[in-house]
Motif scaffolding. Structure first.
Motif, PDB file in Angstrom:
ATOM      1  N   THR A 198     -28.168  -4.286 -12.278  1.00 11.54           N
ATOM      2  CA  THR A 198     -29.012  -3.158 -11.872  1.00 11.54           C
ATOM      3  C   THR A 198     -30.196  -3.637 -11.039  1.00 11.54           C
ATOM      4  O   THR A 198     -30.927  -4.540 -11.463  1.00 11.54           O
ATOM      5  CB  THR A 198     -29.537  -2.446 -13.129  1.00 11.54           C
ATOM      6  N   ILE A 222     -27.390   8.133 -18.779  1.00  5.58           N
ATOM      7  CA  ILE A 222     -26.965   6.809 -18.312  1.00  5.58           C
ATOM      8  C   ILE A 222     -26.184   6.083 -19.400  1.00  5.58           C
ATOM      9  O   ILE A 222     -25.185   5.407 -19.129  1.00  5.58           O
ATOM     10  CB  ILE A 222     -28.197   5.973 -17.863  1.00  5.58           C
ATOM     11  N   HIS A 272     -28.346   5.167  -8.976  1.00  7.60           N
ATOM     12  CA  HIS A 272     -28.419   3.866  -9.630  1.00  7.60           C
ATOM     13  C   HIS A 272     -28.045   2.814  -8.580  1.00  7.60           C
ATOM     14  O   HIS A 272     -26.955   2.856  -8.018  1.00  7.60           O
ATOM     15  CB  HIS A 272     -27.419   3.859 -10.796  1.00  7.60           C
ATOM     16  N   TYR A 328     -33.443   2.424  -9.957  1.00  2.00           N
ATOM     17  CA  TYR A 328     -33.001   3.818  -9.850  1.00  2.00           C
ATOM     18  C   TYR A 328     -33.896   4.532  -8.830  1.00  2.00           C
ATOM     19  O   TYR A 328     -35.095   4.295  -8.784  1.00  2.00           O
ATOM     20  CB  TYR A 328     -33.106   4.532 -11.187  1.00  2.00           C
TER      21      TYR A 328
END
Lengths: 150, 150, 150, 150, 150, 150
Positions: free
Chosen positions: F81, F68, F139, F84
Motif C-alpha cells: 500500500t 477495506i 487505494h 489512499y
C-alpha cells in the motif's frame, strides 16, 4: 471465496494449510468474557506459576474456535457441517504461541440415511510454532452428490 | 466454587443445570471477530433472508464455547479434560435465543492406559427457550481414583 | 482538555453536563464479559420477563463506569480522586436508554489531615431520557490549594 | 449458584474469598473503550513514565467493576443491592497484577423505613498479589426478613 | 465540548494537538476482529520476524481510525466532513508505540458548488514517541459561512 | 489466499466483489470504544432523532476499516500500500445495513521515482443493500515489475 465442491470432487488425502495466527493475552481475556469461563487456569497468573503448566493457558473452546476459524476461507454451497468427532487438545496454547491448521481429507463415506449426500471427514490438526499439535478433531461434512443434484 | 471430586464420587445419571444466557447479535459479531469466521451464514442478513434458515445463525464454535462456558462454575482439582466426542448442533441458535446446558454423568469407565484415573463422560446438552437441543456433546474427563491418591 | 483548577477555583453550585450516550445490548454483554458477572438479571431475557423489572437491566457497575466515564473530558492536574460516597442506582437502565451525567460542586471542605489540599465534593447524577435518575454518587476530590503551591 | 439467604441467615463476621484474576493491558484498553475514559493515566505509557506512579494504571471504575464482579457467584433471591458506601482505591492496579476480593459481613442493621427487610453491610476488600488493598467499599444489601416472608 | 465555528472563524495555520495514546497488542487483535483483516503482517509474529519490519504492525485502517479518533474532542455544529485526501502511512506502528495527532488548518477555500459553505482543510499528522510520522491525511470539512447563516 | 501478482499482471478494468456484511449496533459501539470517538452522531439515539439523518450513523473511520477489511482476502507478496486518495462517504451507514465492496483496477501508471515498481489504482466502492454508495476511495498500490524482479 466460494468454491463449489460436490462429494465426488473431494479427494482422499488432499490437504490445505491455513494462515497462522499468534494467540495473545488479549485473546484469552476476550474468550473468558465471551464464554463466561474465568477458571484460574486461564486467568490467574500467580496460581498458574505454582502448577505444572506454569502459565495461563488458552481455553480449549478458544483453541477450537480459532483453530477452526482459521479454516473459514472457502465456502462450499454444496456441503454443510454434520458435527465434530474426537476433539482433543494434546498440548497447551500459551499467549505468544503462533498456530495454524492443516485440513486433510481423511475419509469419504456413504451416508446410509442420506443417499443424496456423502460423508466427508476433514481431519483438522492445529499446530504451534514448534510443530506440536495443540488441537485435533475430525470435522464431518455432508456433501451433495453430483448425480443427486441433477 | 472448588469442589473436589474423585472418580468414585461421580454418580451415574447425576445431572446439573446451568444458568441461562440470551445470545445476542453482539455475541455473533464478537465471535466472528474472535474466530475470524465471517461467513455469510453469520454475518450477511440479506443473504440469510434468502436461505431456509432465514436469519443469521450463531457459529457452531460459539454455541460450543458458550454452551460449555455456562458449565464452568465448579472447579474439580482431581479431574481434567481428555476431550470431546460427538459434538453436534441439531438446531440453529439465533440472536435472541436463550440457552442453558444440562450436564449428566452418562458413563463411568476404567481407563486401560491410566489405572490411577477413571473416565467420566459428561453428556452436555444445550437447549433453547423452546426446549430444542442446539448443542450436544460428550465431555470426557479423567478423574483421579481415591485409592490412587492415597 | 487539560484545565488547571486549584481548590480556590472551584465554585460551590457550579454545574456541568456531559454528552449523552445510548446504552445498548452490546454494552451489557460486553460488561458481563469484562466484569465476569453473568447474573440472569443482565443476561437471561426469558427469566427477566417473569420479574417486576421485565427485561435485562444494566449492571450497576456498568452504569457507574459509563456514568463517570462520560465526565472524563477535563483533566485537572491539581486534583486527584479520594473516593466515592453514597453510590446509588435509584432506577434501572435498559438497553435503548440514553443517559447523561450532571456534575455539581456540592461541597468545598477543609481536609484536616492534608492542610495543603481542600476537599471537593462533586455530586454526580446520571439521568435517562425521561429525566429519571439512574445513578447518584458523590465523587470526592482532593485539590491542591493555590497558597500551598506557591 | 442460587443460595437463598434471609436477613436472619447472615452471620456477622462471616467471610468468603473469591477466585483471583490477573488484570491485563487488554482489560485497561477494553475499559477505556467501554467507559469512554481515555485519560493519559490509563492510556499514555510515555507520560506515565514521567509520573510518580510510573506506568499506566487501571481505571478506578474498572477495579470496582472487576473487584465486585469477582463476587458474583451466588445469587440470593431474598436480597437486593441498596448501594455502596466509602468506595476507595488505596493502591493502584497495574497490568500484570492479580487481584481477588474478600467479602465480610460487617454489619446487620434494622432498616427504619422498611420493616420487612434488614440491612446487610458486606465489606468488600480487593487485594493484589502482594496483599495490598486496591479497592475497598461497603456494599449495602436489603435482605428480606424470614418472619416477613411468612 | 461543542464549539461553534463558522468558516470565517477558522484561522490559517492554527494548530491543536491531541492527547497521546499507547497502541497495544490488544488494539491490533481487536482491529483484526473488527475489520476482518487477519493478514500475517498484523497477526503472525513468527512470519513477521522474517520480514524487514520485524514484528506485527498495526493495520493502516486502525492507525487512521485511532489517529482521527484522538481528534474527536470538539464538536462543531456548523461543519461536516466532506472527505479525506492523501492518506499515507509513512512509518509503521508497533504495539507499545505512543501516538498523538496534530491538526493544522492548512487551507481555507471557496467551494464553487456550495456558496453558503467554505472548504476547510485540516492537515492531520499522527506521530509516535520518536516524532516519526505514522499517519498523514488531509481532512476536508465544509463549514457554514456566517453571512449565509444570517 | 496468497496470489502473486506483478505490476504486469494487473488488468485495467478487472473487478472483484467481496462478501457482504451486516453492520450492527454492536459494531458502532465497538468502534466508538476502539477509536475513542463518542460523538452524539454515533452514540446518542435521542439527539439523532432530532437530526436530518434520524438515527445513529456509523463512524466514517469504521465504514473505511470494514469496507477495506472486506477486501483482505488475497495477499499479494509483490505489492504494498502506498496510500489512499479521495476517501468519501456519500451516504450514511446505519445499524442493520448490509455492505460489500467492489474493487476495480482503475489505473496503471509508471512511478517516476520507483522504476522497479508500477502504480496500481484500485477503486474501492462500498455499497449498501439498496445499491447506494457508502464509501468510495482509491487505494494506491506499488507493485513490483516482473522485469525488475528478474
Amino acid at each position: 471465496m466460494e468454491r463449489e465442491q460436490f462429494f465426488e470432487d473431494y479427494e482422499l488425502g488432499a490437504a490445505r494449510q491455513t494462515l497462522a495466527r499468534t494467540i495473545t493475552e488479549a485473546d484469552i481475556v476476550f474468550h473468558a468474557g465471551h464464554s463466561g469461563d474465568f477458571f484460574p487456569h486461564h486467568m490467574d497468573a500467580e496460581w498458574c506459576k505454582t502448577q505444572p503448566f506454569g502459565a495461563r493457558v488458552a481455553h480449549g473452546t478458544m483453541t477450537f474456535a480459532i483453530g477452526i476459524g482459521l479454516t473459514a476461507t472457502q465456502i462450499n454451497p454444496r456441503a454443510f457441517t454434520y458435527g465434530y468427532e474426537r476433539l482433543r487438545f494434546p498440548n497447551p496454547v500459551y499467549a505468544g504461541d503462533t498456530i495454524r491448521t492443516t485440513v486433510t481429507i481423511g475419509a469419504l463415506d456413504d451416508d446410509p440415511k442420506r443417499p443424496a449426500h456423502g460423508r466427508v471427514t476433514e481431519v483438522c490438526e492445529t499446530t504451534n510454532q514448534d510443530g506440536k499439535t495443540v488441537m485435533y478433531c475430525e470435522h464431518i461434512l455432508l456433501a451433495e452428490r453430483k448425480e443427486a443434484a441433477q
